[in-house]
Design an enzyme around this catalytic site. Structure first.
Site, mmCIF file in Angstrom:
data_model
loop_
_atom_site.group_PDB
_atom_site.id
_atom_site.type_symbol
_atom_site.label_atom_id
_atom_site.label_comp_id
_atom_site.label_asym_id
_atom_site.label_seq_id
_atom_site.Cartn_x
_atom_site.Cartn_y
_atom_site.Cartn_z
ATOM 1 N N ASP A 24 0.829 -1.208 0.000
ATOM 2 C CA ASP A 24 0.000 0.000 0.000
ATOM 3 C C ASP A 24 0.865 1.260 0.000
ATOM 4 O O ASP A 24 1.979 1.257 0.510
ATOM 5 C CB ASP A 24 -0.944 -0.021 1.215
ATOM 6 N N ARG A 28 0.104 7.599 -2.782
ATOM 7 C CA ARG A 28 0.650 8.689 -1.955
ATOM 8 C C ARG A 28 2.119 8.933 -2.265
ATOM 9 O O ARG A 28 2.594 10.063 -2.224
ATOM 10 C CB ARG A 28 0.430 8.391 -0.471
ATOM 11 N N HIS A 41 2.333 3.199 -9.069
ATOM 12 C CA HIS A 41 2.096 1.773 -9.333
ATOM 13 C C HIS A 41 3.260 1.181 -10.128
ATOM 14 O O HIS A 41 3.703 0.066 -9.862
ATOM 15 C CB HIS A 41 0.777 1.569 -10.079
ATOM 16 N N SER A 69 -7.577 -5.513 -5.033
ATOM 17 C CA SER A 69 -8.636 -6.082 -4.201
ATOM 18 C C SER A 69 -9.963 -6.029 -4.943
ATOM 19 O O SER A 69 -10.129 -5.274 -5.912
ATOM 20 C CB SER A 69 -8.759 -5.307 -2.883
ATOM 21 N N SER A 70 -10.925 -6.828 -4.468
ATOM 22 C CA SER A 70 -12.240 -6.816 -5.106
ATOM 23 C C SER A 70 -12.898 -5.443 -4.958
ATOM 24 O O SER A 70 -13.826 -5.111 -5.680
ATOM 25 C CB SER A 70 -13.128 -7.930 -4.529
ATOM 26 N N TRP A 73 -12.049 -2.016 -7.793
ATOM 27 C CA TRP A 73 -12.816 -1.644 -9.001
ATOM 28 C C TRP A 73 -13.485 -0.300 -8.807
ATOM 29 O O TRP A 73 -13.908 0.339 -9.769
ATOM 30 C CB TRP A 73 -13.893 -2.691 -9.305
ATOM 31 N N ARG A 75 -12.177 2.369 -8.002
ATOM 32 C CA ARG A 75 -11.281 3.482 -8.342
ATOM 33 C C ARG A 75 -11.628 4.056 -9.718
ATOM 34 O O ARG A 75 -12.308 3.396 -10.503
ATOM 35 C CB ARG A 75 -9.840 2.984 -8.326
ATOM 36 N N LEU A 135 10.471 -21.003 -4.658
ATOM 37 C CA LEU A 135 9.656 -20.002 -3.969
ATOM 38 C C LEU A 135 8.277 -19.958 -4.618
ATOM 39 O O LEU A 135 8.169 -19.959 -5.843
ATOM 40 C CB LEU A 135 10.346 -18.633 -4.083
ATOM 41 N N ARG A 198 -5.072 -1.926 8.815
ATOM 42 C CA ARG A 198 -6.284 -2.709 8.562
ATOM 43 C C ARG A 198 -5.959 -3.825 7.579
ATOM 44 O O ARG A 198 -4.950 -3.798 6.895
ATOM 45 C CB ARG A 198 -7.425 -1.808 8.060
ATOM 46 N N GLU A 211 1.333 -13.064 12.563
ATOM 47 C CA GLU A 211 1.881 -11.873 13.212
ATOM 48 C C GLU A 211 1.708 -10.691 12.252
ATOM 49 O O GLU A 211 2.059 -10.783 11.076
ATOM 50 C CB GLU A 211 3.375 -12.070 13.517
HETATM 51 C C1 IPE Z 1 -5.488 -2.823 -0.326
HETATM 52 O O1 IPE Z 1 -5.089 -1.525 -0.532
HETATM 53 C C2 IPE Z 1 -5.414 -3.591 -1.592
HETATM 54 C C3 IPE Z 1 -4.111 -3.666 -2.233
HETATM 55 C C4 IPE Z 1 -2.957 -3.281 -1.774
HETATM 56 C C5 IPE Z 1 -4.149 -4.297 -3.514
HETATM 57 P P1 IPE Z 1 -6.142 -0.313 -0.575
HETATM 58 O O2 IPE Z 1 -5.334 0.916 -0.579
HETATM 59 O O3 IPE Z 1 -7.105 -0.484 -1.674
HETATM 60 O O4 IPE Z 1 -6.902 -0.497 0.819
HETATM 61 P P2 IPE Z 1 -7.998 0.421 1.539
HETATM 62 O O5 IPE Z 1 -9.236 0.338 0.736
HETATM 63 O O6 IPE Z 1 -7.435 1.802 1.611
HETATM 64 O O7 IPE Z 1 -8.146 -0.187 2.891
HETATM 65 C C1 IPE Z 2 -1.652 0.113 -3.342
HETATM 66 O O1 IPE Z 2 -1.373 1.474 -3.358
HETATM 67 C C2 IPE Z 2 -1.810 -0.450 -4.726
HETATM 68 C C3 IPE Z 2 -3.181 -0.865 -5.079
HETATM 69 C C4 IPE Z 2 -4.211 -0.813 -4.303
HETATM 70 C C5 IPE Z 2 -3.369 -1.359 -6.411
HETATM 71 P P1 IPE Z 2 -2.551 2.548 -3.386
HETATM 72 O O2 IPE Z 2 -2.889 2.835 -4.795
HETATM 73 O O3 IPE Z 2 -3.659 2.102 -2.524
HETATM 74 O O4 IPE Z 2 -1.818 3.797 -2.752
HETATM 75 P P2 IPE Z 2 -2.460 4.846 -1.729
HETATM 76 O O5 IPE Z 2 -2.971 4.084 -0.551
HETATM 77 O O6 IPE Z 2 -3.555 5.553 -2.460
HETATM 78 O O7 IPE Z 2 -1.321 5.743 -1.376
HETATM 79 MG MG MG Z 3 -4.111 2.391 -0.557
#
Ligand code: IPE
Ligand code: IPE
Ligand code: MG
Length: 252
Positions: A24, A28, A41, A69-70, A73, A75, A135, A198, A211
């Site tokens: 994540d 940002r 990305h 994640s599910s 979409w 975004r 791996l 989370r 952990e």
């Molecule tokens: C979780 O990240 C999913 C991935 C890293 C692929 P998000 O950035 O989408 O999570 P939330 O929605 O902020 O919790």
């Molecule tokens: C995680 O980074 C990558 C994916 C969810 C695909 P984010 O795109 O969620 O980055 P932030 O949380 O907005 O910084």
């Molecule tokens: Mg994020």
């Protein structure tokens, strides 16, 4: 005695056997640099390479990465399509290397939502690396922990319809065979970058006794040093699995 899958307690704790990561903070990372989120990305893919290599060197057997994640979409369409393109490009570019490095690639999640080209590339990559075992790299794409629990129930009832009349015959071990990562041990260490604490619907069944390590750094900056910091923290944990501290010392 309660039978629980979490009673299969790992014996060696120096290196986590299975590491699961929520990558994540890409957006940002980019915004901080006045770049489009998508640049984050792209940089995130480089971090995947670094971490995969470092995990290989440290003897990690399973590395599971949450890529989409599910819920993602939701975004903006532009960001979703860039992520899909990046996924396609990375598969096209990296599969040879994975094959040579002895990495077995699997993708878990509801793949039916992806365009046919991407589905084809995923299946081809899985087939090409299926004999590898150094791996196990798993990418969770269009994955959701609740989807996984639900599809496992559906798959179980499809395979064993007679159990609908005898639900008490279903135990954790049987049920878990239908989860999408049934072939892997449960994660020992979970890492989330980007500062949020989370689970975001990741492997909710499998993380029951994992952990949990959270770090503020953004995913594109994550490297071997950061991984070692997480492993160091992990070595300091006492994994009791319900027992007392004294029992853990005696059993060791
Ligand atoms: C979780 O990240 C999913 C991935 C890293 C692929 P998000 O950035 O989408 O999570 P939330 O929605 O902020 O919790
Ligand atoms: C995680 O980074 C990558 C994916 C969810 C695909 P984010 O795109 O969620 O980055 P932030 O949380 O907005 O910084
Ligand atoms: Mg994020």
């Amino acid at each position: 005695m309660v039978t629980s899958s979490t009673l299969s307690i790992p014996s060696d704790v120096s290196v986590p056997r299975h590491v699961a990561v929520i990558m994540d903070g890409n957006g940002r990372w980019a915004t901080k640099r006045f770049l489009p989120r998508t640049a984050g990305h792209a940089r995130g893919v480089q971090a995947v390479r670094r971490v995969l290599e470092a995990c290989g060197q440290r003897g990690v057997e399973y590395l599971t990465l949450f890529a989409f994640s599910s819920e993602n979409w939701r975004r903006p369409e532009e960001e979703v399509s860039l992520l899909m393109r990046l996924f396609i490009q990375t598969l096209e570019k990296e599969v040879d290397k994975l094959e040579r490095q002895g990495v077995r690639l699997r993708v878990v999640g509801d793949l039916s939502a992806f365009e046919p080209k991407l589905q084809g590339l995923i299946h081809a990559a899985e087939r090409r690396t299926e004999a590898n075992s150094t791996l196990n790299l798993t990418i969770a794409a269009n994955y959701g922990g609740r989807w996984d629990i639900l599809q496992a129930m559906q798959a179980l009832l499809r395979a064993r319809p007679e159990l609908a009349a005898r639900p008490e015959a279903i135990d954790e071990a049987l049920y878990a065979q239908y989860l999408s990562m049934a072939w892997a041990p449960e994660p020992d260490l979970f890492i989330r970058t980007g500062g949020e604490q989370r689970i975001s619907n990741f492997l909710i069944w499998q993380l029951a006794y994992t952990e949990l390590y959270f770090t503020d750094g953004y995913w594109p900056d994550f490297d071997a040093k950061e991984l070692d910091a997480a492993f160091e923290w992990y070595r300091g944990r006492e994994r009791r699995f319900g027992r007392t501290s004294a029992q853990v010392s005696t059993d060791a």
